[in-house]
Design an enzyme around this catalytic site. Structure first.
Site, PDB file in Angstrom:
ATOM      1  N   THR A 502       6.767  -0.675   1.074  1.00  0.00           N
ATOM      2  CA  THR A 502       7.334  -1.033   2.375  1.00  0.00           C
ATOM      3  C   THR A 502       6.417  -0.667   3.526  1.00  0.00           C
ATOM      4  OG1 THR A 502       8.540   1.058   2.446  1.00  0.00           O
ATOM      5  CG2 THR A 502       9.702  -0.829   1.559  1.00  0.00           C
ATOM      6  N   CYS A 503       5.620   0.376   3.358  1.00  0.00           N
ATOM      7  CA  CYS A 503       4.737   0.762   4.460  1.00  0.00           C
ATOM      8  C   CYS A 503       3.675  -0.301   4.716  1.00  0.00           C
ATOM      9  CB  CYS A 503       4.082   2.114   4.184  1.00  0.00           C
ATOM     10  SG  CYS A 503       2.876   2.107   2.859  1.00  0.00           S
TER      11      CYS A 503
END
Length: 536
Positions: A502-503
């Site tokens: 997700t980062c």
């Protein structure tokens, strides 16, 4: 009612009859300030009269004044209380309209052709056709999408210039080490001293694990996103007691933080800087802020009585009962003070000098109601709110935020809400590692996302790969880092579900050969159960 044609000479007529117009604005502003929503709807003016007044002030005065830029007229308005009262009257009418849905859609937009054709126009050409003085002084006359686009373009240009320069200064330097178990403490220690201006520079985050070993990874934007996301989760978690929630789970400052955190003002200043950094970088955050708190973000708003509904509907309802009570108010046993529980100790907070001894009567109850609302909405958390806004404005200027109204600022922070995801837009701005957009496998992948997933599952998919269920405000062009589909090659017989970083806004998609049924099933299992999810 159709909006009529406002004569071009209306401003000149106002100047000629300035005394009457000044009195009119003064009385209207005072009336709108003390009037509650029920009184406004039932006993103020007829709706067609209210619409006529709103149209006159908005289109006939504000728009013409700031689009024509007549120096003589501007000088007259700016050298009197007229301009201040004009803006306040329009703001009060606009916000009441948004709260009560009084007027037709796009009522406040002056150039209806722009509003109707906005999707078919080049946004840059629309911006060039608008006098930018309107953005600050009469933002309600311009479609929100246009204002948001202008804001994002200005921020983007500054980011590219600053961060391009800072990138060369950072070459060879070590990253900022952040311990995961002391995330907020390290963030404050390492960043607060930079000030808001320093927060605009590119960050190089290096996470340190519990064994004080630096985690692998180069911060190309993804680690900064993870860092900002995780820090704000702690900041706005009510368990940390910096912020608290309304009954509908909207966030606002906790007044008790002044007693539990000795350096609370510096912390709230820092919290505002972090939110400003998220807006600056286009990083979407989860918290939904209470409207009365959002009203403060432009630095000019002072909450009025009806905003108490956004804090505590029960208190607002009780005050309305008091206002319209037909018996002897003295029987309620109220005084001009409120009892507050400070860490187990009850204290009386007077609204006026010796207020705890001054009884509330039928004659002074309106003053009591106004004092009560003012305390709850403006004074109770004044120190925390002022520090937060100071930090916010050190990154995103007060003028830039003045382009927007409170609900719109929430959209800048959290992204679009309530709309179905535009999967075509996500695909147009996607990049690939190992795959190509023209690959049949990728074509089927996008077809599954768009056609086989429900609206809720598409939101789960977006959350799975970005950590947020909402798209950026102006579309996936502004998703940072760019959405990426990374190919995972499987060995013979190997079983693996899709995973995500997700980062990095990255989907790690295994290649199941020509088994499209397995592709669809694996995507659904992954996004619905979180299986295979990792935050890297």
């Amino acid at each position: 009612m159709q909006q009529g044609v406002i004569p071009n000479t209306i401003l000149q007529q106002i100047v000629e009859d300035r005394a009457i117009f000044e009195v009119f604005l003064f009385v209207l502003n005072r009336r709108l300030t003390v009037m509650d929503d029920l009184e406004f709807k039932k006993s103020f003016l007829k709706m067609d009269q209210i619409m006529l007044i709103a149209d006159l002030l908005n289109r006939g005065v504000a728009f013409k004044l700031f689009s024509q830029q007549d120096e003589g007229l501007l000088a007259y308005f700016e050298n009197t209380k007229v301009l201040e009262n004009l803006k306040k009257c329009i703001q009060r009418l606009y916000e009441r309209d948004k709260r009560l849905k009084l007027f037709p859609p796009n009522f406040w937009i002056v150039d209806k052709r722009t509003a109707e054709r906005i999707d078919n126009l080049n946004m840059d050409s629309v911006i060039k056709s608008i006098n930018q003085s309107l953005l600050v002084n009469a933002p309600q006359t311009i479609p929100f999408e246009v204002r948001a686009y202008f804001f994002r373009q200005v921020i983007q240009a500054e980011r590219e210039q600053r961060q391009h320069m800072s990138m060369f200064g950072m070459m060879g330097q070590e990253g900022m080490e952040i311990r995961r178990e002391f995330l907020l403490e390290d963030a404050f220690a390492k960043l607060y001293g930079k000030g808001g201006d320093g927060m605009k520079d590119r960050l190089r985050i290096q996470f340190v694990d519990t064994n004080y070993i630096i985690e692998e990874g180069v911060d190309g934007g993804g680690l900064t996103k993870e860092f900002i996301t995780k820090v704000t989760e702690q900041i706005f978690d009510p368990h940390f007691a910096f912020f608290t929630e309304t009954t509908d789970h909207k966030i606002y400052p906790n007044h008790l933080s002044a007693h539990s955190h000795p350096n609370y003002l510096s912390l709230f200043d820092f919290f505002g800087m972090v939110v400003g950094k998220a807006i600056y970088e286009g990083i979407l955050l989860k918290p939904q802020f209470a409207r009365f708190f959002l009203n403060k973000f432009t630095g000019t708003g002072r909450n009025q009585m009806d905003e108490l509904q956004s804090l505590d509907p029960d208190i607002y309802g009780n005050l309305m009962k008091l206002k319209y009570f037909e018996g002897d108010v003295g029987e309620w046993g109220l005084t001009f003070a409120v009892s507050e529980d400070y860490l187990g100790k009850t204290m009386q907070i007077p609204f006026v000098p010796n207020g705890e001894s001054e009884p509330v009567t039928s004659e002074n109850r309106l003053q009591y109601i106004m004092h009560y609302a003012d305390y709850m909405l403006n004074k109770k958390t004044k120190s925390q709110t002022s520090a937060f806004i100071q930090g916010l404005h050190s990154v995103i200027s007060q003028q830039q935020l003045s382009y927007f109204f409170p609900d719109e600022i929430q959209l800048l922070i959290t992204g679009s809400m309530g709309e179905d995801l535009d999967i075509g837009d996500l695909r147009r701005h996607a990049i690939y590692h190992g795959y190509k957009d023209r690959d049949p496998y990728i074509g089927e992948f996008w077809r599954i996302i768009e056609e086989d997933l429900s609206k809720e599952e598409r939101e789960l998919f977006l959350s799975f790969v970005t950590g947020c269920t909402r798209p950026p405000l102006l579309g996936f062009k502004y998703l940072s880092p760019q959405f990426c589909v990374h190919q995972v090659v499987l060995d013979a017989g190997q079983q693996r579900l899709p995973t995500a970083s997700t980062c990095m806004n990255m989907l790690k998609l295994p290649h199941y050969g020509g088994d499209f049924g397995k592709l669809r099933e694996s995507i659904k299992i992954a996004i619905n159960s979180g299986a295979g999810f990792n935050l890297e």
